[in-house]
Design an enzyme around this catalytic site. Structure first.
Site, mmCIF file in Angstrom:
data_model
loop_
_atom_site.group_PDB
_atom_site.id
_atom_site.type_symbol
_atom_site.label_atom_id
_atom_site.label_comp_id
_atom_site.label_asym_id
_atom_site.label_seq_id
_atom_site.Cartn_x
_atom_site.Cartn_y
_atom_site.Cartn_z
ATOM 1 N N ASP A 29 70.665 -18.389 -35.276
ATOM 2 C CA ASP A 29 71.491 -17.709 -36.271
ATOM 3 C C ASP A 29 70.578 -17.008 -37.275
ATOM 4 O O ASP A 29 69.361 -17.192 -37.269
ATOM 5 C CB ASP A 29 72.457 -18.671 -36.942
ATOM 6 N N ASP A 33 79.535 -22.528 -31.052
ATOM 7 C CA ASP A 33 78.551 -23.522 -31.472
ATOM 8 C C ASP A 33 79.159 -24.350 -32.589
ATOM 9 O O ASP A 33 80.015 -23.870 -33.330
ATOM 10 C CB ASP A 33 77.263 -22.857 -31.976
ATOM 11 N N CYS A 36 84.697 -40.699 -17.376
ATOM 12 C CA CYS A 36 83.595 -39.881 -17.891
ATOM 13 C C CYS A 36 82.289 -40.317 -17.230
ATOM 14 O O CYS A 36 81.952 -41.507 -17.254
ATOM 15 C CB CYS A 36 83.493 -40.013 -19.411
ATOM 16 N N GLY A 78 70.447 -17.155 -40.600
ATOM 17 C CA GLY A 78 70.146 -17.810 -41.863
ATOM 18 C C GLY A 78 71.099 -17.432 -42.975
ATOM 19 O O GLY A 78 71.069 -18.031 -44.052
ATOM 20 N N GLY A 79 71.966 -16.465 -42.737
ATOM 21 C CA GLY A 79 72.866 -15.997 -43.782
ATOM 22 C C GLY A 79 73.809 -17.073 -44.294
ATOM 23 O O GLY A 79 74.023 -17.192 -45.499
ATOM 24 N N TYR A 80 74.370 -17.862 -43.390
ATOM 25 C CA TYR A 80 75.316 -18.908 -43.819
ATOM 26 C C TYR A 80 74.615 -19.942 -44.689
ATOM 27 O O TYR A 80 75.150 -20.375 -45.720
ATOM 28 C CB TYR A 80 75.944 -19.584 -42.595
ATOM 29 N N CYS A 119 79.200 -39.722 -18.145
ATOM 30 C CA CYS A 119 78.026 -39.693 -19.022
ATOM 31 C C CYS A 119 77.305 -41.046 -18.990
ATOM 32 O O CYS A 119 77.894 -42.064 -18.608
ATOM 33 C CB CYS A 119 78.432 -39.331 -20.447
ATOM 34 N N CYS A 170 79.219 -43.932 -20.890
ATOM 35 C CA CYS A 170 80.427 -44.444 -20.236
ATOM 36 C C CYS A 170 80.111 -45.112 -18.896
ATOM 37 O O CYS A 170 80.820 -46.031 -18.467
ATOM 38 C CB CYS A 170 81.427 -43.318 -20.030
ATOM 39 N N GLY A 224 82.576 -15.503 -40.317
ATOM 40 C CA GLY A 224 83.400 -15.711 -41.502
ATOM 41 C C GLY A 224 84.630 -16.567 -41.309
ATOM 42 O O GLY A 224 85.526 -16.568 -42.157
ATOM 43 N N HIS A 237 77.466 -38.922 -25.211
ATOM 44 C CA HIS A 237 78.841 -38.844 -24.692
ATOM 45 C C HIS A 237 79.547 -37.596 -25.208
ATOM 46 O O HIS A 237 80.219 -36.886 -24.442
ATOM 47 C CB HIS A 237 79.658 -40.072 -25.089
ATOM 48 N N ASP A 255 73.762 -11.166 -42.163
ATOM 49 C CA ASP A 255 75.045 -10.741 -42.713
ATOM 50 C C ASP A 255 75.333 -11.492 -43.996
ATOM 51 O O ASP A 255 74.642 -12.453 -44.337
ATOM 52 C CB ASP A 255 76.172 -10.963 -41.702
#
Length: 378
Positions: A93, A271, A309, A95-97, A311, A314, A221, A340, A147
């Site tokens: 990303d 994400d 599951c 870095g703006g956020y 994983c 589990c 946003g 998991h 942004d």
């Protein structure tokens, strides 16, 4: 579009798309969920565990990595892929956020954002040019434009100003990306649509980004406090304002039901820190809603977290054992719960991809949402 970045749509079902992004470091099956590796690690899981869960791509964070250990240091050590032992694609990303939400913010100007580090109070300027430079030093596969993010409760004038500045910063980000293209590892750059919840502002933003030209486009946003209903109303129109032949990425989302709803509206990439953060605090995601393993009801429960599951958690361990680990604050508990959750998210994405390819997404989404939401309320 770069020859190092190719997006192919294999099937559609309503507004949803089944696709593949082909890159130098591998293929990304879409719709895709990207586990978040904020500080060069997906917390509590080794890279091979992230891959085993089914992830094709992860996300790294420009703000955190530029402050510690530093982008220049990562570059000297061979780039982010080598540094963290992940050989698949990485999206970073801008870095703006983070400079808006985590830092002691000093000033936003046309040049960029001046802020104080949340680590040591040191002062920094993050501009479109510096953001792209940092992402290139990291060796990012997909670079995001810089942004300005504002929340939906700010005045309309501020919303328009931020959207306009984001467009200008998008152009500068694109120009900086192009200047370094010949000697950089990056494959692609994405633009970020802004405009909060306003359809006209988002149309203006989308049109400007399309004019600049990007390899993919993000819906930015959202998931910043507006609530699910408002977010979905925005997603009813925002993805359709972006090019149909490019990937569409909804940043920072999210909850399993948010993802399913967004896929039906044409989003290809996601994400969120939720599966890893929740795992570390004792929450597991299941088809029947979230499960809090700390609850006393699990103390002698010999069932797995989720029946069926595959994983590692589990397949081997009971709820009772995981309850003990988490209540005892054993590190293994955080590791198994997180693993998991990563498997759950990737299995969810595979289910969505299969449903789109077989033309049964509407029924699949309806059944998933009904079961998940019923469990969440229970």
């Amino acid at each position: 579009m770069s020859s190092r970045f190719q997006f192919t749509i294999h099937a559609t079902d309503g507004r949803a798309r089944l696709g593949t992004i082909a890159m130098q470091r591998g293929q990304i099956r879409t719709p895709a969920f990207m586990p978040v590796g904020t500080a060069a690690t997906v917390k509590a899981v080794k890279p091979e565990g992230v891959r085993a869960a089914g992830a094709d791509i992860i996300l790294g964070n420009t703000y955190h990595l530029m402050l510690r250990p530093g982008a220049e240091r990562v570059a000297r050590l061979g780039g982010l892929h080598r540094f963290m032992g992940w050989d698949r694609p990485i999206l970073t990303d801008s870095g703006g956020y983070q400079v808006m939400s985590l830092s002691d913010l000093n000033k936003v100007t046309e040049q960029g954002v001046t802020f104080k580090s949340h680590l040591d109070g040191s002062r920094h300027l993050l501009s479109p040019e510096r953001s792209i430079e940092v992402q290139r030093l990291l060796g990012s596969s997909i670079v995001m434009q810089f942004d300005e993010l504002v929340r939906p409760d700010v005045p309309e004038k501020k919303q328009r100003e931020a959207m306009g500045r984001s467009i200008r910063w998008a152009r500068r980000s694109r120009e900086e990306f192009d200047r370094g293209e010949a000697h950089a590892d990056a494959n692609a750059i994405f633009g970020i649509q802004q405009g909060v919840l306003d359809e006209k502002l988002r149309r203006e933003s989308a049109d400007a980004l399309i004019d600049i030209g990007f390899d993919g486009y993000a819906v930015g946003g959202l998931a910043v406090g507006e609530g699910q209903e408002a977010m979905l109303r925005c997603l009813d129109f925002a993805p359709g304002q972006l090019p149909a032949d490019k990937p569409r990425y909804l940043m920072g989302v999210g909850k399993p039901d948010d993802i399913v709803e967004a896929v039906t509206r044409g989003i290809d990439m996601f994400d969120c820190v939720l599966p890893t953060r929740s795992g570390r605090t004792g929450q597991a995601f299941t088809a029947d809603g979230p499960l809090n393993i700390r609850n006393a009801a699990h103390a002698e429960d010999q069932r797995p977290l989720e029946e069926g599951c595959p994983c590692p958690a589990c397949s081997t361990y009971s709820r009772a054992y995981l309850h003990h680990l988490v209540r005892s604050q054993e590190i293994l508990g955080a590791m198994l719960m997180t693993e998991h959750n990563l498997w759950f998210y990737q299995r969810m994405m595979q289910g969505l991809r299969d449903a789109i390819g077989e033309g049964r997404l509407a029924a699949h989404a309806r059944d998933f949402l009904a079961r998940y939401r019923a469990g969440r309320k229970g």
